[in-house]
Design a protein around this motif. Structure first.
Motif, PDB file in Angstrom:
ATOM      1  N   MET A 172       0.824  -1.205   0.000  1.00  0.00           N
ATOM      2  CA  MET A 172       0.000   0.000   0.000  1.00  0.00           C
ATOM      3  C   MET A 172       0.863   1.261   0.000  1.00  0.00           C
ATOM      4  N   ASN A 173       1.952   1.204   0.786  1.00  0.00           N
ATOM      5  CA  ASN A 173       2.807   2.379   0.906  1.00  0.00           C
ATOM      6  C   ASN A 173       3.574   2.622  -0.398  1.00  0.00           C
ATOM      7  N   GLN A 174       4.024   1.535  -1.043  1.00  0.00           N
ATOM      8  CA  GLN A 174       4.676   1.678  -2.354  1.00  0.00           C
ATOM      9  C   GLN A 174       3.702   2.336  -3.323  1.00  0.00           C
ATOM     10  N   ALA A 175       2.447   1.860  -3.316  1.00  0.00           N
ATOM     11  CA  ALA A 175       1.440   2.406  -4.225  1.00  0.00           C
ATOM     12  C   ALA A 175       1.212   3.881  -3.923  1.00  0.00           C
ATOM     13  N   ARG A 176       1.166   4.200  -2.627  1.00  0.00           N
ATOM     14  CA  ARG A 176       0.927   5.589  -2.248  1.00  0.00           C
ATOM     15  C   ARG A 176       2.059   6.492  -2.702  1.00  0.00           C
ATOM     16  N   SER A 177       3.317   6.015  -2.543  1.00  0.00           N
ATOM     17  CA  SER A 177       4.429   6.884  -2.929  1.00  0.00           C
ATOM     18  C   SER A 177       4.484   7.030  -4.452  1.00  0.00           C
ATOM     19  N   ILE A 178       4.174   5.943  -5.177  1.00  0.00           N
ATOM     20  CA  ILE A 178       4.106   6.066  -6.644  1.00  0.00           C
ATOM     21  C   ILE A 178       3.032   7.090  -7.017  1.00  0.00           C
ATOM     22  N   ALA A 179       1.854   6.949  -6.376  1.00  0.00           N
ATOM     23  CA  ALA A 179       0.729   7.822  -6.708  1.00  0.00           C
ATOM     24  C   ALA A 179       1.068   9.282  -6.447  1.00  0.00           C
TER      25      ALA A 179
END
Lengths: 219, 220
Positions: A172-179
Protein backbone atom coordinates in the motif's frame (compact mmCIF):
# COMPACT_ATOMS: atom_id res chain seq x y z
CA UNK A 1 -9.58 9.51 -16.54
CA UNK A 2 -8.06 6.82 -18.74
CA UNK A 3 -6.41 3.64 -17.58
CA UNK A 4 -2.76 3.77 -18.66
CA UNK A 5 -1.45 0.23 -19.32
CA UNK A 6 2.12 1.39 -19.97
CA UNK A 7 2.20 3.13 -16.59
CA UNK A 8 0.66 0.09 -14.92
CA UNK A 9 3.43 -2.18 -16.26
CA UNK A 10 6.09 0.39 -15.39
CA UNK A 11 5.11 0.44 -11.70
CA UNK A 12 4.63 -3.33 -11.42
CA UNK A 13 8.22 -4.10 -10.23
CA UNK A 14 8.00 -1.45 -7.50
CA UNK A 15 4.66 -2.83 -6.34
CA UNK A 16 6.25 -6.30 -6.43
CA UNK A 17 8.80 -5.15 -3.85
CA UNK A 18 5.89 -4.05 -1.68
CA UNK A 19 4.19 -7.42 -2.09
CA UNK A 20 7.30 -9.18 -0.73
CA UNK A 21 7.15 -7.05 2.44
CA UNK A 22 3.39 -7.62 2.73
CA UNK A 23 3.92 -11.39 2.60
CA UNK A 24 6.81 -11.27 5.09
CA UNK A 25 4.66 -9.31 7.53
CA UNK A 26 1.73 -11.72 7.11
CA UNK A 27 3.85 -14.84 7.65
CA UNK A 28 5.76 -13.51 10.66
CA UNK A 29 2.58 -12.01 12.13
CA UNK A 30 0.77 -15.35 11.70
CA UNK A 31 3.43 -17.29 13.58
CA UNK A 32 3.32 -14.74 16.40
CA UNK A 33 -0.50 -14.77 16.50
CA UNK A 34 -0.63 -18.58 16.67
CA UNK A 35 1.96 -18.85 19.45
CA UNK A 36 0.87 -15.87 21.59
CA UNK A 37 -2.78 -16.83 21.07
CA UNK A 38 -2.11 -20.28 22.49
CA UNK A 39 -0.33 -18.68 25.43
CA UNK A 40 -3.30 -16.38 26.07
CA UNK A 41 -5.79 -19.24 25.77
CA UNK A 42 -3.84 -21.28 28.33
CA UNK A 43 -3.38 -18.28 30.63
CA UNK A 44 -7.15 -17.73 30.66
CA UNK A 45 -7.73 -21.33 31.72
CA UNK A 46 -5.27 -21.21 34.61
CA UNK A 47 -6.87 -21.49 38.06
CA UNK A 48 -4.81 -18.59 39.47
CA UNK A 49 -6.98 -15.48 39.07
CA UNK A 50 -3.96 -13.18 39.00
CA UNK A 51 -2.96 -14.78 35.72
CA UNK A 52 -6.38 -15.51 34.23
CA UNK A 53 -7.94 -12.08 34.83
CA UNK A 54 -5.19 -9.92 33.30
CA UNK A 55 -5.11 -12.29 30.31
CA UNK A 56 -8.88 -11.93 29.86
CA UNK A 57 -8.65 -8.16 30.18
CA UNK A 58 -5.81 -8.00 27.67
CA UNK A 59 -7.86 -10.00 25.16
CA UNK A 60 -10.97 -7.85 25.50
CA UNK A 61 -8.99 -4.60 25.50
CA UNK A 62 -7.03 -5.43 22.36
CA UNK A 63 -10.19 -6.68 20.61
CA UNK A 64 -12.03 -3.50 21.56
CA UNK A 65 -9.51 -1.01 20.18
CA UNK A 66 -8.36 -0.26 16.62
CA UNK A 67 -5.30 -2.01 15.22
CA UNK A 68 -4.11 1.29 13.73
CA UNK A 69 -3.96 2.96 17.15
CA UNK A 70 -2.21 -0.09 18.61
CA UNK A 71 0.39 0.17 15.85
CA UNK A 72 0.93 3.86 16.62
CA UNK A 73 1.21 3.00 20.28
CA UNK A 74 3.95 0.43 19.61
CA UNK A 75 5.70 2.56 17.03
CA UNK A 76 5.86 5.81 19.00
CA UNK A 77 5.96 4.65 22.59
CA UNK A 78 8.38 1.72 22.60
CA UNK A 79 11.32 3.98 21.59
CA UNK A 80 10.43 6.24 24.55
CA UNK A 81 11.03 3.39 26.96
CA UNK A 82 14.23 2.39 25.21
CA UNK A 83 13.03 -0.40 22.91
CA UNK A 84 14.10 0.38 19.35
CA UNK A 85 12.28 -1.70 16.77
CA UNK A 86 12.36 -1.30 13.01
CA UNK A 87 8.97 -0.20 11.62
CA UNK A 88 8.47 -3.65 10.10
CA UNK A 89 9.20 -5.40 13.40
CA UNK A 90 6.86 -3.06 15.27
CA UNK A 91 4.21 -3.79 12.62
CA UNK A 92 4.66 -7.55 12.92
CA UNK A 93 4.42 -7.36 16.71
CA UNK A 94 1.26 -5.22 16.40
CA UNK A 95 -0.41 -7.54 13.88
CA UNK A 96 0.66 -10.63 15.81
CA UNK A 97 -0.61 -9.40 19.18
CA UNK A 98 -3.88 -8.10 17.72
CA UNK A 99 -4.72 -11.36 15.99
CA UNK A 100 -3.42 -13.40 18.92
CA UNK A 101 -6.49 -12.20 20.83
CA UNK A 102 -8.65 -13.64 18.05
CA UNK A 103 -6.80 -16.94 17.77
CA UNK A 104 -6.96 -17.23 21.57
CA UNK A 105 -10.75 -17.35 21.28
CA UNK A 106 -10.50 -20.04 18.59
CA UNK A 107 -8.27 -22.18 20.81
CA UNK A 108 -10.59 -21.62 23.74
CA UNK A 109 -13.67 -22.61 21.75
CA UNK A 110 -11.87 -25.62 20.30
CA UNK A 111 -10.90 -26.89 23.74
CA UNK A 112 -14.26 -26.10 25.36
CA UNK A 113 -16.16 -27.86 22.59
CA UNK A 114 -14.57 -31.19 23.42
CA UNK A 115 -17.11 -33.35 25.24
CA UNK A 116 -16.57 -33.57 28.99
CA UNK A 117 -16.48 -37.32 28.68
CA UNK A 118 -13.06 -37.10 27.04
CA UNK A 119 -11.58 -35.43 30.12
CA UNK A 120 -13.34 -37.87 32.41
CA UNK A 121 -12.19 -40.87 30.39
CA UNK A 122 -8.60 -39.60 30.50
CA UNK A 123 -8.89 -39.34 34.25
CA UNK A 124 -10.50 -42.78 34.50
CA UNK A 125 -7.57 -44.46 32.74
CA UNK A 126 -5.22 -42.52 35.02
CA UNK A 127 -3.46 -40.39 32.40
CA UNK A 128 -1.22 -37.60 33.67
CA UNK A 129 -2.14 -33.98 32.82
CA UNK A 130 0.56 -33.91 30.19
CA UNK A 131 -0.53 -37.18 28.60
CA UNK A 132 -4.17 -36.02 28.64
CA UNK A 133 -3.31 -32.90 26.70
CA UNK A 134 -0.84 -34.57 24.38
CA UNK A 135 -2.80 -37.67 23.44
CA UNK A 136 -6.46 -36.85 24.10
CA UNK A 137 -7.21 -33.12 24.02
CA UNK A 138 -4.87 -31.56 21.45
CA UNK A 139 -5.30 -34.20 18.69
CA UNK A 140 -9.07 -33.83 18.86
CA UNK A 141 -9.21 -30.07 19.40
CA UNK A 142 -6.89 -29.01 16.57
CA UNK A 143 -8.72 -30.16 13.38
CA UNK A 144 -11.96 -28.22 14.05
CA UNK A 145 -9.86 -25.09 14.73
CA UNK A 146 -8.10 -25.11 11.37
CA UNK A 147 -10.75 -23.29 9.28
CA UNK A 148 -11.25 -20.60 11.93
CA UNK A 149 -7.51 -20.05 12.33
CA UNK A 150 -7.04 -19.86 8.55
CA UNK A 151 -9.88 -17.35 8.40
CA UNK A 152 -8.05 -15.01 10.80
CA UNK A 153 -4.79 -15.40 8.88
CA UNK A 154 -6.56 -14.23 5.72
CA UNK A 155 -8.04 -11.35 7.74
CA UNK A 156 -4.56 -10.43 8.94
CA UNK A 157 -3.23 -10.49 5.39
CA UNK A 158 -5.92 -8.02 4.38
CA UNK A 159 -5.04 -5.71 7.28
CA UNK A 160 -1.33 -5.46 6.43
CA UNK A 161 -1.85 -2.18 4.47
CA UNK A 162 -2.25 -0.51 7.88
CA UNK A 163 1.50 -0.93 8.33
CA UNK A 164 1.86 1.86 5.77
CA UNK A 165 0.77 4.25 8.53
CA UNK A 166 3.92 3.44 10.52
CA UNK A 167 6.17 3.93 7.45
CA UNK A 168 6.61 0.25 6.51
CA UNK A 169 7.18 0.12 2.74
CA UNK A 170 4.66 -2.63 2.03
CA UNK A 171 2.38 -2.79 -1.00
CA UNK A 172 0.00 0.00 0.00
CA UNK A 173 2.81 2.38 0.91
CA UNK A 174 4.68 1.68 -2.35
CA UNK A 175 1.44 2.41 -4.23
CA UNK A 176 0.93 5.59 -2.25
CA UNK A 177 4.43 6.88 -2.93
CA UNK A 178 4.11 6.07 -6.64
CA UNK A 179 0.73 7.82 -6.71
CA UNK A 180 2.04 10.92 -4.97
CA UNK A 181 5.20 11.04 -7.10
CA UNK A 182 3.47 10.74 -10.48
CA UNK A 183 0.23 12.28 -9.26
CA UNK A 184 -1.61 9.31 -10.77
CA UNK A 185 -3.89 7.53 -8.34
CA UNK A 186 -6.11 5.31 -10.49
CA UNK A 187 -3.56 2.68 -11.54
CA UNK A 188 -1.59 2.10 -8.31
CA UNK A 189 -4.62 2.15 -5.98
CA UNK A 190 -6.67 -0.10 -8.25
CA UNK A 191 -3.77 -2.53 -8.65
CA UNK A 192 -3.46 -2.82 -4.86
CA UNK A 193 -7.19 -3.61 -4.64
CA UNK A 194 -6.94 -6.16 -7.45
CA UNK A 195 -3.94 -7.82 -5.83
CA UNK A 196 -5.80 -8.29 -2.56
CA UNK A 197 -8.86 -9.64 -4.39
CA UNK A 198 -6.65 -12.01 -6.41
CA UNK A 199 -5.34 -13.51 -3.20
CA UNK A 200 -8.40 -13.35 -0.99
CA UNK A 201 -11.05 -14.72 -3.37
CA UNK A 202 -9.16 -17.99 -3.97
CA UNK A 203 -8.49 -18.15 -0.23
CA UNK A 204 -12.23 -17.86 0.44
CA UNK A 205 -12.75 -20.89 -1.82
CA UNK A 206 -9.93 -22.69 0.00
CA UNK A 207 -11.51 -21.77 3.36
CA UNK A 208 -14.84 -23.28 2.26
CA UNK A 209 -12.95 -26.45 1.39
CA UNK A 210 -11.30 -26.46 4.83
CA UNK A 211 -14.69 -25.99 6.45
CA UNK A 212 -16.07 -29.00 4.61
CA UNK A 213 -12.96 -31.02 5.36
CA UNK A 214 -12.92 -30.28 9.10
CA UNK A 215 -15.99 -29.53 11.15
CA UNK A 216 -16.12 -25.88 12.23
CA UNK A 217 -15.58 -24.35 15.63
CA UNK A 218 -18.48 -22.23 16.81
CA UNK A 219 -17.21 -18.82 17.84
CA UNK B 1 0.89 22.80 32.65
CA UNK B 2 -2.46 21.27 33.56
CA UNK B 3 -4.33 23.92 31.53
CA UNK B 4 -2.54 22.67 28.44
CA UNK B 5 -3.71 19.12 29.08
CA UNK B 6 -7.28 20.34 29.44
CA UNK B 7 -6.98 22.03 26.05
CA UNK B 8 -5.51 18.95 24.44
CA UNK B 9 -8.07 16.68 26.08
CA UNK B 10 -10.88 18.81 24.69
CA UNK B 11 -9.29 18.38 21.25
CA UNK B 12 -9.40 14.61 21.70
CA UNK B 13 -13.02 14.79 22.90
CA UNK B 14 -13.89 16.79 19.79
CA UNK B 15 -12.36 13.96 17.78
CA UNK B 16 -14.35 11.45 19.83
CA UNK B 17 -17.57 13.15 18.73
CA UNK B 18 -16.51 12.77 15.08
CA UNK B 19 -15.66 9.10 15.69
CA UNK B 20 -19.09 8.49 17.21
CA UNK B 21 -20.82 10.29 14.32
CA UNK B 22 -18.98 8.27 11.68
CA UNK B 23 -19.70 5.06 13.59
CA UNK B 24 -23.43 5.79 13.78
CA UNK B 25 -23.74 6.80 10.12
CA UNK B 26 -21.61 3.86 9.02
CA UNK B 27 -23.74 1.45 11.08
CA UNK B 28 -26.93 2.82 9.52
CA UNK B 29 -25.59 2.27 6.00
CA UNK B 30 -24.18 -1.14 6.95
CA UNK B 31 -27.54 -2.26 8.34
CA UNK B 32 -29.34 -1.30 5.14
CA UNK B 33 -26.69 -2.97 2.96
CA UNK B 34 -26.74 -6.07 5.16
CA UNK B 35 -30.45 -6.64 4.54
CA UNK B 36 -30.34 -5.65 0.86
CA UNK B 37 -27.38 -7.92 0.06
CA UNK B 38 -28.30 -10.66 2.54
CA UNK B 39 -31.82 -11.01 1.13
CA UNK B 40 -30.41 -10.48 -2.37
CA UNK B 41 -28.25 -13.58 -2.00
CA UNK B 42 -31.38 -15.59 -1.21
CA UNK B 43 -33.37 -14.14 -4.11
CA UNK B 44 -34.81 -16.52 -6.66
CA UNK B 45 -33.80 -14.09 -9.41
CA UNK B 46 -30.35 -15.15 -10.58
CA UNK B 47 -28.82 -11.75 -11.56
CA UNK B 48 -29.85 -10.33 -8.16
CA UNK B 49 -28.11 -13.23 -6.47
CA UNK B 50 -24.95 -12.72 -8.56
CA UNK B 51 -24.91 -9.00 -7.87
CA UNK B 52 -25.28 -9.53 -4.11
CA UNK B 53 -22.54 -12.21 -4.11
CA UNK B 54 -20.20 -9.98 -6.13
CA UNK B 55 -20.77 -7.10 -3.70
CA UNK B 56 -20.14 -9.29 -0.65
CA UNK B 57 -17.00 -10.99 -1.99
CA UNK B 58 -15.59 -7.72 -3.31
CA UNK B 59 -15.89 -5.86 -0.03
CA UNK B 60 -14.79 -8.81 2.09
CA UNK B 61 -11.84 -9.43 -0.20
CA UNK B 62 -9.98 -6.20 0.54
CA UNK B 63 -9.48 -4.25 3.74
CA UNK B 64 -11.29 -1.10 4.75
CA UNK B 65 -8.05 0.85 4.37
CA UNK B 66 -7.67 -0.04 0.68
CA UNK B 67 -11.36 0.64 -0.01
CA UNK B 68 -11.25 4.00 1.76
CA UNK B 69 -8.21 5.14 -0.21
CA UNK B 70 -9.80 3.96 -3.40
CA UNK B 71 -13.03 5.81 -2.64
CA UNK B 72 -11.17 8.96 -1.64
CA UNK B 73 -8.45 9.14 -4.32
CA UNK B 74 -9.79 7.20 -7.30
CA UNK B 75 -13.54 7.88 -7.35
CA UNK B 76 -13.09 11.68 -7.77
CA UNK B 77 -10.90 11.00 -10.83
CA UNK B 78 -13.65 8.77 -12.22
CA UNK B 79 -16.09 11.65 -11.84
CA UNK B 80 -17.53 10.94 -8.38
CA UNK B 81 -16.19 13.63 -6.05
CA UNK B 82 -16.59 12.69 -2.39
CA UNK B 83 -15.86 14.68 0.73
CA UNK B 84 -13.66 12.84 3.27
CA UNK B 85 -16.73 12.29 5.45
CA UNK B 86 -18.77 10.86 2.56
CA UNK B 87 -15.90 8.59 1.50
CA UNK B 88 -15.48 7.41 5.10
CA UNK B 89 -19.15 6.59 5.70
CA UNK B 90 -19.47 4.97 2.27
CA UNK B 91 -16.38 2.76 2.63
CA UNK B 92 -17.12 1.76 6.25
CA UNK B 93 -20.82 1.15 5.64
CA UNK B 94 -20.27 -0.91 2.49
CA UNK B 95 -17.41 -2.87 4.04
CA UNK B 96 -19.14 -3.83 7.27
CA UNK B 97 -22.44 -4.23 5.39
CA UNK B 98 -20.83 -7.02 3.36
CA UNK B 99 -19.86 -8.91 6.51
CA UNK B 100 -23.27 -8.31 8.09
CA UNK B 101 -25.01 -9.49 4.89
CA UNK B 102 -23.60 -12.95 5.51
CA UNK B 103 -25.01 -12.78 9.03
CA UNK B 104 -28.46 -11.89 7.67
CA UNK B 105 -28.30 -14.72 5.15
CA UNK B 106 -27.12 -17.22 7.75
CA UNK B 107 -29.86 -16.26 10.21
CA UNK B 108 -32.63 -16.44 7.63
CA UNK B 109 -31.47 -19.84 6.42
CA UNK B 110 -31.39 -21.00 10.06
CA UNK B 111 -35.11 -20.35 10.61
CA UNK B 112 -36.66 -23.84 10.82
CA UNK B 113 -38.29 -25.14 7.67
CA UNK B 114 -41.77 -25.71 9.20
CA UNK B 115 -42.02 -21.92 9.60
CA UNK B 116 -41.76 -21.51 5.84
CA UNK B 117 -44.20 -24.34 5.27
CA UNK B 118 -46.67 -22.74 7.67
CA UNK B 119 -46.43 -19.50 5.67
CA UNK B 120 -47.21 -21.35 2.49
CA UNK B 121 -50.10 -23.11 4.20
CA UNK B 122 -51.48 -19.74 5.30
CA UNK B 123 -51.10 -18.42 1.76
CA UNK B 124 -48.86 -15.51 2.78
CA UNK B 125 -47.09 -13.58 0.04
CA UNK B 126 -43.28 -13.73 -0.04
CA UNK B 127 -43.14 -10.22 1.47
CA UNK B 128 -45.62 -11.02 4.26
CA UNK B 129 -43.72 -14.21 5.00
CA UNK B 130 -40.44 -12.31 5.46
CA UNK B 131 -41.95 -9.30 7.21
CA UNK B 132 -44.13 -11.06 9.78
CA UNK B 133 -42.69 -14.54 10.24
CA UNK B 134 -39.12 -15.08 9.10
CA UNK B 135 -37.26 -11.81 9.75
CA UNK B 136 -38.61 -11.29 13.30
CA UNK B 137 -37.29 -14.73 14.25
CA UNK B 138 -34.04 -14.40 12.29
CA UNK B 139 -33.34 -10.92 13.73
CA UNK B 140 -32.90 -12.38 17.21
CA UNK B 141 -30.18 -14.67 15.86
CA UNK B 142 -28.47 -11.80 14.04
CA UNK B 143 -28.13 -9.49 17.04
CA UNK B 144 -25.04 -10.92 18.80
CA UNK B 145 -23.00 -10.92 15.58
CA UNK B 146 -24.34 -7.49 14.62
CA UNK B 147 -22.85 -6.28 17.91
CA UNK B 148 -19.45 -7.61 16.87
CA UNK B 149 -19.86 -6.04 13.43
CA UNK B 150 -20.62 -2.67 15.01
CA UNK B 151 -17.47 -2.93 17.13
CA UNK B 152 -15.45 -3.81 14.02
CA UNK B 153 -16.89 -0.71 12.35
CA UNK B 154 -15.94 1.46 15.32
CA UNK B 155 -12.39 0.08 15.12
CA UNK B 156 -12.37 0.69 11.38
CA UNK B 157 -13.09 4.39 11.86
CA UNK B 158 -9.50 4.95 13.07
CA UNK B 159 -8.39 4.58 9.44
CA UNK B 160 -10.30 7.72 8.38
CA UNK B 161 -7.62 9.78 10.15
CA UNK B 162 -5.39 8.88 7.19
CA UNK B 163 -7.62 10.78 4.77
CA UNK B 164 -7.37 13.84 7.03
CA UNK B 165 -10.75 13.47 8.70
CA UNK B 166 -10.45 14.90 12.22
CA UNK B 167 -11.53 11.84 14.22
CA UNK B 168 -10.12 10.76 17.57
CA UNK B 169 -6.98 9.12 16.11
CA UNK B 170 -6.30 12.22 13.99
CA UNK B 171 -6.56 14.49 17.02
CA UNK B 172 -4.27 12.21 19.00
CA UNK B 173 -1.67 12.64 16.24
CA UNK B 174 -2.17 16.42 16.41
CA UNK B 175 -1.58 16.35 20.16
CA UNK B 176 1.48 14.12 19.70
CA UNK B 177 3.00 16.51 17.16
CA UNK B 178 2.26 19.61 19.25
CA UNK B 179 3.36 18.30 22.66
CA UNK B 180 5.93 15.70 21.72
CA UNK B 181 4.22 13.45 24.23
CA UNK B 182 3.26 10.05 22.85
CA UNK B 183 2.01 8.06 25.81
CA UNK B 184 -0.68 10.50 26.92
CA UNK B 185 -2.65 10.99 23.67
CA UNK B 186 -2.49 7.37 22.50
CA UNK B 187 -3.23 5.89 25.88
CA UNK B 188 -6.20 8.25 26.27
CA UNK B 189 -7.73 7.30 22.94
CA UNK B 190 -7.12 3.58 23.48
CA UNK B 191 -9.13 3.84 26.70
CA UNK B 192 -11.84 5.88 24.95
CA UNK B 193 -12.10 3.36 22.09
CA UNK B 194 -12.32 0.55 24.62
CA UNK B 195 -15.09 2.40 26.49
CA UNK B 196 -16.99 2.91 23.24
CA UNK B 197 -16.78 -0.75 22.24
CA UNK B 198 -17.84 -1.73 25.77
CA UNK B 199 -20.87 0.54 25.43
CA UNK B 200 -21.78 -1.07 22.08
CA UNK B 201 -21.35 -4.53 23.58
CA UNK B 202 -23.50 -3.64 26.59
CA UNK B 203 -26.21 -1.97 24.47
CA UNK B 204 -26.41 -4.99 22.17
CA UNK B 205 -26.76 -7.36 25.12
CA UNK B 206 -29.59 -5.21 26.52
CA UNK B 207 -31.28 -5.13 23.14
CA UNK B 208 -30.92 -8.89 22.88
CA UNK B 209 -32.55 -9.39 26.29
CA UNK B 210 -35.33 -7.13 25.16
CA UNK B 211 -36.12 -8.85 21.86
CA UNK B 212 -35.80 -12.37 23.25
CA UNK B 213 -38.26 -11.59 26.06
CA UNK B 214 -41.15 -14.00 25.75
CA UNK B 215 -39.41 -16.04 23.05
CA UNK B 216 -38.16 -18.71 25.46
CA UNK B 217 -41.03 -20.99 24.58
CA UNK B 218 -40.66 -20.68 20.84
CA UNK B 219 -36.89 -20.93 20.53
CA UNK B 220 -35.63 -24.42 19.86
Amino acid sequence: MEWDWAFAFEILPTLGKGIVVTIQATLAGSVLAMVVGLGLAIARRVKNRWIAMPASFFVSFVRGTPLLVQLYFLFYILPDIGILLSPLTAGIVGLGLHYATYTAEVYRAGIDNLPRGQWEAAKAVNLSTRATWQHIIIPQAIPPMIPALANYLVAMFKETPLLAAITVLELMNQARSIANYHYKYVEPMTMVGVFFLLVSIPSVIFLRYLERRFSTVSQ
Amino acid sequence: MSEYWVGYLSLIFKGAVVTVEITLMGCALALVMAFVAGLGRLSSVRPVRWLATAYIEFFRGTSIFVQLFWAYFVLPLLGVPLSPLQAAVLALGLNVGAYAAEVVRGAIVAVPKPQYEACTALNLTRFQELRHVIVPQAFVMMLPTFGNNAIELLKGTAVVSLISLADMTFQAQVVRVQTGSTAMPFFTILVLYYLMSSVIGYAMRRLEDRVTRGLDMTRN
